[in-house]
Design a protein around this motif. Structure first.
Motif, PDB file in Angstrom:
ATOM      1  N   ARG A 167       0.745  -1.201   0.042  1.00  0.00           N
ATOM      2  CA  ARG A 167       0.133   0.068   0.063  1.00  0.00           C
ATOM      3  C   ARG A 167       0.756   1.289   0.038  1.00  0.00           C
ATOM      4  O   ARG A 167       0.797   2.444  -0.733  1.00  0.00           O
ATOM      5  CB  ARG A 167      -0.920  -0.043   1.253  1.00  0.00           C
ATOM      6  N   ILE A 168       1.892   1.386   0.787  1.00  0.00           N
ATOM      7  CA  ILE A 168       3.018   2.438   0.900  1.00  0.00           C
ATOM      8  C   ILE A 168       3.533   2.619  -0.509  1.00  0.00           C
ATOM      9  O   ILE A 168       3.719   3.697  -1.010  1.00  0.00           O
ATOM     10  CB  ILE A 168       3.754   2.201   2.067  1.00  0.00           C
ATOM     11  N   THR A 169       3.819   1.282  -1.111  1.00  0.00           N
ATOM     12  CA  THR A 169       4.770   1.516  -2.387  1.00  0.00           C
ATOM     13  C   THR A 169       3.583   2.010  -3.314  1.00  0.00           C
ATOM     14  O   THR A 169       4.033   2.987  -4.202  1.00  0.00           O
ATOM     15  CB  THR A 169       4.975   0.215  -2.906  1.00  0.00           C
ATOM     16  N   ASN A 170       2.298   1.884  -3.379  1.00  0.00           N
ATOM     17  CA  ASN A 170       1.394   2.318  -4.471  1.00  0.00           C
ATOM     18  C   ASN A 170       1.048   3.716  -4.203  1.00  0.00           C
ATOM     19  O   ASN A 170       1.064   4.406  -5.275  1.00  0.00           O
ATOM     20  CB  ASN A 170      -0.009   1.625  -4.188  1.00  0.00           C
ATOM     21  N   ILE A 171       1.067   4.107  -2.825  1.00  0.00           N
ATOM     22  CA  ILE A 171       1.050   5.687  -2.483  1.00  0.00           C
ATOM     23  C   ILE A 171       2.121   6.465  -3.147  1.00  0.00           C
ATOM     24  O   ILE A 171       1.748   7.419  -3.674  1.00  0.00           O
ATOM     25  CB  ILE A 171       0.872   5.712  -1.067  1.00  0.00           C
ATOM     26  N   VAL A 172       3.347   6.055  -2.720  1.00  0.00           N
ATOM     27  CA  VAL A 172       4.472   6.596  -3.548  1.00  0.00           C
ATOM     28  C   VAL A 172       4.491   6.538  -4.996  1.00  0.00           C
ATOM     29  O   VAL A 172       4.677   7.743  -5.639  1.00  0.00           O
ATOM     30  CB  VAL A 172       5.864   5.878  -2.689  1.00  0.00           C
ATOM     31  N   GLU A 173       4.076   5.426  -5.425  1.00  0.00           N
ATOM     32  CA  GLU A 173       4.187   5.549  -6.952  1.00  0.00           C
ATOM     33  C   GLU A 173       2.971   6.396  -7.461  1.00  0.00           C
ATOM     34  O   GLU A 173       3.407   7.186  -8.560  1.00  0.00           O
ATOM     35  CB  GLU A 173       3.939   4.198  -7.396  1.00  0.00           C
ATOM     36  N   GLU A 174       2.067   6.858  -7.013  1.00  0.00           N
ATOM     37  CA  GLU A 174       0.871   7.461  -7.359  1.00  0.00           C
ATOM     38  C   GLU A 174       1.294   8.929  -7.212  1.00  0.00           C
ATOM     39  O   GLU A 174       1.134   9.716  -8.062  1.00  0.00           O
ATOM     40  CB  GLU A 174      -0.417   7.285  -6.610  1.00  0.00           C
ATOM     41  N   ALA A 175       2.014   9.248  -6.089  1.00  0.00           N
ATOM     42  CA  ALA A 175       2.585  10.749  -5.927  1.00  0.00           C
ATOM     43  C   ALA A 175       3.587  10.994  -6.845  1.00  0.00           C
ATOM     44  O   ALA A 175       3.533  11.994  -7.408  1.00  0.00           O
ATOM     45  CB  ALA A 175       3.101  10.769  -4.477  1.00  0.00           C
ATOM     46  N   CYS A 176       4.346  10.048  -7.318  1.00  0.00           N
ATOM     47  CA  CYS A 176       5.562  10.331  -8.303  1.00  0.00           C
ATOM     48  C   CYS A 176       4.844  10.455  -9.690  1.00  0.00           C
ATOM     49  O   CYS A 176       5.179  11.407 -10.238  1.00  0.00           O
ATOM     50  CB  CYS A 176       6.517   9.206  -8.315  1.00  0.00           C
ATOM     51  N   LYS A 177       3.752   9.727 -10.070  1.00  0.00           N
ATOM     52  CA  LYS A 177       3.063   9.789 -11.350  1.00  0.00           C
ATOM     53  C   LYS A 177       2.524  11.293 -11.273  1.00  0.00           C
ATOM     54  O   LYS A 177       2.705  11.581 -12.365  1.00  0.00           O
ATOM     55  CB  LYS A 177       2.260   8.767 -11.151  1.00  0.00           C
TER      56      LYS A 177
END
Length: 288
Positions: A262-272
């Motif tokens: 979940r943390i990984t997904n949040i970081v990826e969404e923020a980077c995108k």
């Protein structure tokens, strides 16, 4: 006809009246709770070592689905600790919450995606107990249940039986089962739910594992449908406190894996989102 309006003097007096202020505060609290879900659990000092591991996960799960989470260290109104479910459930429903979800302190949530929004906002919902001896429709577990505002009279009725169950096994689950057994006998349409069903009336007993799911390690070879990865929660019951802590630590990586993802997904969404904003039109744009 014009409505009579109070004079400014009366309005001023009412604005500082303690009873009026208390009523306004109560109405404000109820409005904040309206249409919301409360998740709650309780652990006295005996269970604090377990709660340190399970309560944080409940908080994360509640935040994930925008639920209000409450953790207590005793039952309300000096009730026996076993009565925390009915006791706090009744308090929260009376505050105006539309739905309450009760979890035992020794239940470790292992599937953070399950939110129970497939269940209609009506009635009492529990799952069939985990043991081989659970054969009747009213053989449900109070270790994990959902209730709604229409359950307030039911909870009040069960709570009135507290004095006569003080020295008996399962002082909360016992009287609740007794009441439900009588209701199911009097109302034939109230029965155990079939797989895929979500609601039949005021009393809804779901198949095993919906809320209460026990690992085989708790009672090896005697758990008909033991906990497995993907189930909502693992209920670490019956064992000593030390053994429960050990088993929770053994199962915890299942939850931690989901948290990390979940943390990984949040970081990826923020980077995108940041990358898109560089191209224009993104949420990180700053207009001069």
């Amino acid at each position: 006809n014009q409505l009579l309006k109070p004079s400014p003097e009366i309005v001023e007096k009412l604005s500082v009246d303690p009873q009026v202020m208390a009523a306004k505060e109560m109405i404000s609290k109820r409005n904040k709770c309206k249409d919301r879900t409360a998740v709650f659990s309780s652990a006295d000092s005996k269970y604090h070592d377990i709660a340190k591991l399970t309560f944080p996960v409940m908080q994360v799960w509640g935040s994930r689905h925008d639920y209000d989470v409450f953790v207590f260290n005793k039952s309300p109104n000096n009730l026996d600790p076993y009565w925390f479910g009915v006791g706090w459930g009744l308090c929260l429903l009376s505050m105006g919450y539309k739905r309450v979800i009760c979890l035992d302190a020794d239940q470790l949530i292992t599937n953070l995606e399950i939110d129970f929004k497939d269940i209609p906002y009506s009635g009492f919902h529990a799952s069939k107990d985990w043991g081989n001896d659970a054969i009747e429709p009213w053989h449900f577990s109070m270790c994990g249940f959902i209730a709604h505002s229409d359950c307030i009279p039911l909870f009040e009725h069960v709570l009135k039986m507290e004095p006569e169950w003080r020295d008996k096994p399962f002082p909360e689950q016992g009287p609740f089962r007794h009441v439900v057994m009588q209701m199911m006998q009097d109302l034939p349409h109230m029965r155990e739910l079939m797989p895929g069903e979500s609601h039949v009336g005021l009393i809804n007993i779901h198949p095993r594992k919906k809320f209460n799911c026990v690992p085989d390690e708790v009672c090896p070879g005697n758990v008909p449908e033991p906990w497995k990865e993907g189930d909502f929660a693992a209920h670490i019951t019956m064992l000593s406190i030390e053994q429960r802590v050990e088993l929770i630590r053994k199962i915890a990586p299942v939850t931690l894996k989901q948290l990390n993802q979940r943390i990984t997904n949040i970081v990826e969404e923020a980077c995108k989102a940041y990358t898109d904003s560089k191209k224009g039109g993104g949420r990180f744009d700053v207009n001069p």
